[in-house]
Every structure is written in structure tokens, then in C-alpha cells.
Design a protein around this motif. Structure first.
Motif: not given
Length: 559
Positions: A400-408
Motif C-alpha cells: 500500500x505504498x504505491x512504488x517499487x523498490x529499486x534493484x540497483x
């Protein structure tokens, strides 16, 4: 007859804009020119948000933060607050450049032993393992506290409104939504966050992200600690644990960004500025230092001699990139040595004018993105780049935060002794790089070209297009591009058989044929040539010129 005429017409338009009244035949449009302020971003709605901030008394840094927040909503296929941020700021008051490295570190609880236990020789592209701390939000607050004039509530307000009420999706972003669904669509939260009636939104469809609106509101009212030490951080930590990941609340709470000194090299009288590693910006400077040793104007842009020289210079720089570019907190990186003119002269000796190198070694010292730039009436300019990596990132979408975490974190190497070897609390090698140009210690140009390993190659080409080939700001971005792929990578992969060269339409068949005679392998690619935005200041007329990428949905606009 009708089909033949149509085919010829389409081919002509795809290669050149022959109906141009002025300027180079490949240019898509004139530069945008304005007196009071300029913004260039990869989405028109973000550009308009930036201009609104400027018109309401905000400065360039305020406008850039607001535009970046908007891009996280309208272009989540390339950026967002789950990713990292880098920026170069020209501050009109102190008449100085400032660099910001807002990249996050790897989880403290994830060690090399875990990868060995799993039998991995590379970090996976998607899932929980490549996730590192997202640094963008802290970057916003660092910029705002040092240079901003507006509150974060005011700067995030437009994005919150659009996230709740929705906006019509552009054709290109709809395409990337569909592509990303194939990659990460099965992960928890994708369908709830990024689909409409269980399908990715289509061109013209109204897309809303109320979860992101709620997250932005918490950040606007609670400050950076709402993201790194509050409920958002706790949600991220709990979600990652559920997914078998390692990023924790403690990792979030410990994050900090850093002000860094930009580094430069002079190219034919112009100082080109980049940020030092853990990014790849100095690769552009290394390429330019080698190219400065040649008469590029005499070669001509559509010549095998120029393309060959460019590609061979790029190969040299990228071998150093693979070996040396990493987190400076963990390594003594010889930046001054790598960008020196003396080193460039030594490296140039390795280039054969007639034969493409199949392999080169690094010298010895004795990763999808958005880019934006804004300038204001006071003379402040900002070059800002921000990314999730690999489009929408890891596929990890905290509840429910609306964004994707990076895969850097995928960019770490798993080879013992490598500069970029994985370690807990370490920043990975980064591809995203902002750029700036000054002349006689005065601001001239803020620019960037999004697109992974494409970026330093295109930074160098933009500079060469303008300085050696006399193109204006828009023409320099529209000109057909050269892309070399297949060099050694910071993850430890070696270049094999010299890699391959891709040329955009606009280079002649003669040039292509002569390149093959020199031993280059040519390969056509689509969509890999980056996305350019730029602002140039004309001190004589006291106006800004703006240019935007014709390959993306970008818009440059001023007032």
C-alpha cells in the motif's frame, strides 16, 4: 504507385526530417527559448509542474523536486521514490557547482556468504536480493534544505492531486507498463498498484495511484524521517522480510546522502563536469580526453573514421569503468589519474586507426532512468537524474505504498577482490549520471541522457556534436547516435570479440560498410539510444535555450 510513394516517404521521415526550413535536416524542431525560466523533463506534465513552481516564486531546485515527484507518478516505469538520485547544482549566489550523491547502500544483514550458499555468481535482476536502500527522498530533502525556498508540502502537492484524480497515460509509458508486467507482474502488489481492471493501463486511459498519494502526503507533512524512520520504513522492512529479503527498518533509518565535489575535464575550452564514482560519469570525461587528441571536425560526423575513433575511445574508458568505478568508501579510486590528459595520451596509443580492438585491458595506476533539468530567473540551474534501474525496479512493491523498490544492487560483483565486490552497507556501482558544462567559470549548460551504460557515450556525443560539429542544443540531441555494447561490466563480465556497434538511422551505408571492413560488428537495436534533456544559458542575450528528447515523451518549456 501509392504504396511505393508511402514507403519512400516513411523511410525518409524516419531517417531525416527533410522538411525542416532551418537547421540540420535531422533536427525535429527548434530550440525553446525563454527569459525567466526553463524546464526540460521526460514528461510534459512534469515540465508543467516545474514551470508552475517557478511562476509561483520557487527556484530551480524547488521546481526540480516537484518535477521529480511528478515523474515518479507519471513515469513509474523509469523512476520513483524506491530508487536513487544524483544531482549537480549551479548556485547563482555562491557562483559554484555542488554535487549530491543520494544513492543508497546494501543491507547490513546480507553478506557474501549468502550468495555463496545459494551458489550464485551474479546477483539476480529481480526479487528481494538486488534491493538496496532508496536514496531519492533523502536527496529531495538535502536539496531543499540547502537550496530550496518552498516547503515540501507545496512541492509535493501537484503530484498528490494528480495521483488521486488521475492522468491520461502516454503511448510510450503504456508500452513500458506492458513490458514491465511481463517482468514483475507476478510479484505481490503489482496488480493492485499498477493495473486498471486487472490490465496495465493503455494509451489515453486515466491512471490513478492513491497509495502513492498517501505516501507523498506522509512525506510532505512528516519530513524525511517519515520515510526513513516512520511507518513507511517499518512497512518496507516488514514487507521485505515477508519476501525473504534483507532490507530492514534499521537499514532505512541509517541512510544518509552526501554532498560531493563534481570533477571536470576541459574539452577544447569547455569544462565538462560529472560526479565521481560510485557513478560512471568520469567515463564521459575519459572518452572526451581521448577524442580531444583527434581532428573530429576534419573527419566529419558521418564517417567511418569518426565512428571508429569514438568506439575505440569508449572501449578504453569502459574497461577502466569495469575495474575501478565503485563506492569510494571501500576503495581508493584513482579519479584524478583516470581523467588526466597524460593518461589519455597513453591510452590513445592503444587505438589502431584501421582495426577494431577485440579486447582491451583496463589501465594500471601506479542498469531505465529519468533525467530533468531546470533553470530560474536568478541564474540557478540543476541537473538531476533519478532511477529505479531496469525500468520499474526489483518488483518488490511494499504494501500500500504505491512504488517499487529499486534493484540497483544487481550491479554489485560477486568476484573476490573486485572494486565493486558486494559488501554490507556498500553503495553499488551506478549508471545514472547528471552533467554540467561551464566556460570561464560561468554556467553554460545543464544536460543528461538517460539510459544505463548508454549515458557516458551519449554525454560525450552531445559535447562533440556541439563543439566539434557546430550543432545547436536541439540538433545535438536529435543527431543520429552511436552505441557500442559488449564492454566489460562492473559485475565482472569480460568484453568478448570487441562487442558490437549500433548506429541510428542517418548514418550512410558507406560508413557502415567501411566500419565492417575495420572489423566492427554492426547490430541494429531499438530503444537503446537514451533520452536527452538540456538547458543552455546565453549570457549575451540573457536567455535560456531548452531542448528535449525526440525519442521519448519529453518537453522543454519556458516563460
Amino acid at each position: 504507385m501509392g504504396l511505393t510513394i508511402c514507403a519512400v516517404s516513411v523511410c525518409s521521415i524516419s531517417a531525416h526530417a527533410f522538411d525542416r526550413i532551418t537547421g540540420e535536416p535531422f533536427a525535429t524542431r527548434s530550440e525553446v527559448i525563454a527569459q525567466n525560466g526553463m524546464a526540460a523533463t521526460s514528461q510534459p506534465l512534469a515540465t508543467q509542474v516545474a514551470l508552475d513552481v517557478l511562476k509561483n516564486g520557487g527556484n530551480a531546485i524547488d521546481a526540480a523536486i516537484a518535477a521529480n515527484a511528478m515523474l515518479g507518478l507519471v513515469e513509474p516505469t523509469g523512476c520513483g521514490i524506491g530508487g536513487d538520485l544524483f544531482a549537480i547544482v549551479w548556485d547563482a549566489e555562491t557562483k559554484k557547482l555542488y554535487g549530491l550523491n543520494a544513492s543508497g547502500r546494501s543491507p547490513q544483514s546480507l553478506t557474501m556468504a549468502h550468495f555463496k550458499e545459494k551458489g550464485l555468481d551474479k546477483i539476480p535482476k529481480f526479487g528481494p536480493l538486488p534491493v538496496s536502500v532508496p536514496g531519492a527522498v533523502d536527496g529531495w530533502f538535502m536539496l531543499n534544505e540547502r537550496f530550496g525556498s518552498k516547503s515540501m508540502q507545496e512541492l509535493l502537492s501537484p503530484s498528490i492531486k494528480y495521483a488521486r484524480e488521475g492522468f491520461p497515460l502516454s503511448e510510450l509509458i503504456a508500452y513500458y507498463f506492458e513490458r514491465n508486467q511481463l517482468r514483475i507482474g507476478d510479484y505481490p502488489g503489482f496488480a493492485e498498484t499498477f493495473t486498471v481492471n486487472a490490465k496495465t493501463p493503455k494509451k489515453g486511459e486515466i491512471f490513478k495511484n492513491p497509495a502513492l498519494a498517501n505516501t507523498y502526503e506522509k512525506i510532505a507533512t512528516g519530513g524525511r524521517d517519515a520515510f526513513y524512520k516512520g511507518d513507511i520504513a517499518r512497512t518496507i522492512g516488514a514487507f521485505m522480510k515477508e519476501q525473504g529479503g534483507f532490507l530492514s527498518y534499521e537499514d532505512m533509518a541509517a541512510h544518509y546522502s552526501e554532498w560531493v565535489e563534481p570533477v571536470s575535464s576541459n574539452y577544447r575550452g569547455y569544462d565538462v563536469w560529472e560526479l565521481p564514482p560510485n557513478g560512471q560519469g568520469i567515463a564521459a570525461l575519459q572518452i572526451l580526453n581521448v577524442l580531444e587528441l583527434y581532428d573530429l571536425e576534419g573527419m566529419g560526423r558521418d564517417s567511418a573514421e569518426f565512428v571508429h575513433t569514438f568506439v575505440e575511445a569508449k572501449k578504453l574508458a569502459f574497461e577502466d569503468r569495469a575495474k575501478f568505478y565503485a563506492d569510494p568508501d571501500f576503495n581508493n579510486i584513482p579519479v584524478d589519474f583516470l581523467i588526466s590528459k597524460e593518461y589519455a595520451k597513453e591510452r590513445q596509443k592503444l587505438i589502431s586507426p584501421e582495426q577494431a580492438a577485440k579486447r582491451v585491458d583496463a589501465g594500471k595506476n601506479e542498469g531505465d532512468t529519468i533525467y530533468l533539468t531546470v533553470a530560474d530567473s536568478a541564474g540557478n540551474m540543476i541537473s538531476l537524474i533519478q532511477s529505479n534501474y531496469r525500468g520499474m525496479g526489483s518488483g518488490m512493491i511494499p504494501t500500500d505504498l504505491g512504488f517499487v523498490l529499486q534493484n540497483r544492487g544487481e550491479m554489485f560483483a560477486l568476484q573476490e577482490g573486485h572494486f565493486n565486490m558486494y559488501a554490507p552497507g556498500k553503495r553499488p556501482f551506478h549508471t545514472i549520471i547528471p552533467a554540467f558544462v561551464t566556460r570561464n567559470n560561468e554556467p553554460l549548460m545543464s544536460f543528461g541522457v538517460m539510459g544505463g551504460g548508454t549515458q557516458p557515450q551519449m554525454h560525450a556525443q552531445i559535447i562533440v556534436n556541439m563543439i566539434d560539429f557546430g550543432m545547436n542544443l536541439q540538433e545535438a540531441g536529435d543527431a543520429p547516435r552511436i552505441l557500442h555494447s559488449g564492454s566489460s561490466t562492473p559485475e565482472g563480465d569480460l568484453m568478448t570479440d570487441g562487442g558490437y556497434v549500433s548506429l541510428e538511422s542517418g548514418f550512410s551505408y558507406k560508413t557502415r560498410r567501411e566500419l565492417m571492413k575495420k572489423g566492427h560488428v554492426l547490430r541494429d537495436v531499438s530503444g537503446a539510444f537514451g533520452g536527452y534533456q538540456a538547458i543552455l544559458y546565453d549570457s549575451k542575450n540573457q536567455v535560456y535555450y531548452g531542448a528535449s528528447e525526440s525519442r521519448k515523451d519529453g518537453q522543454a518549456a519556458g516563460f
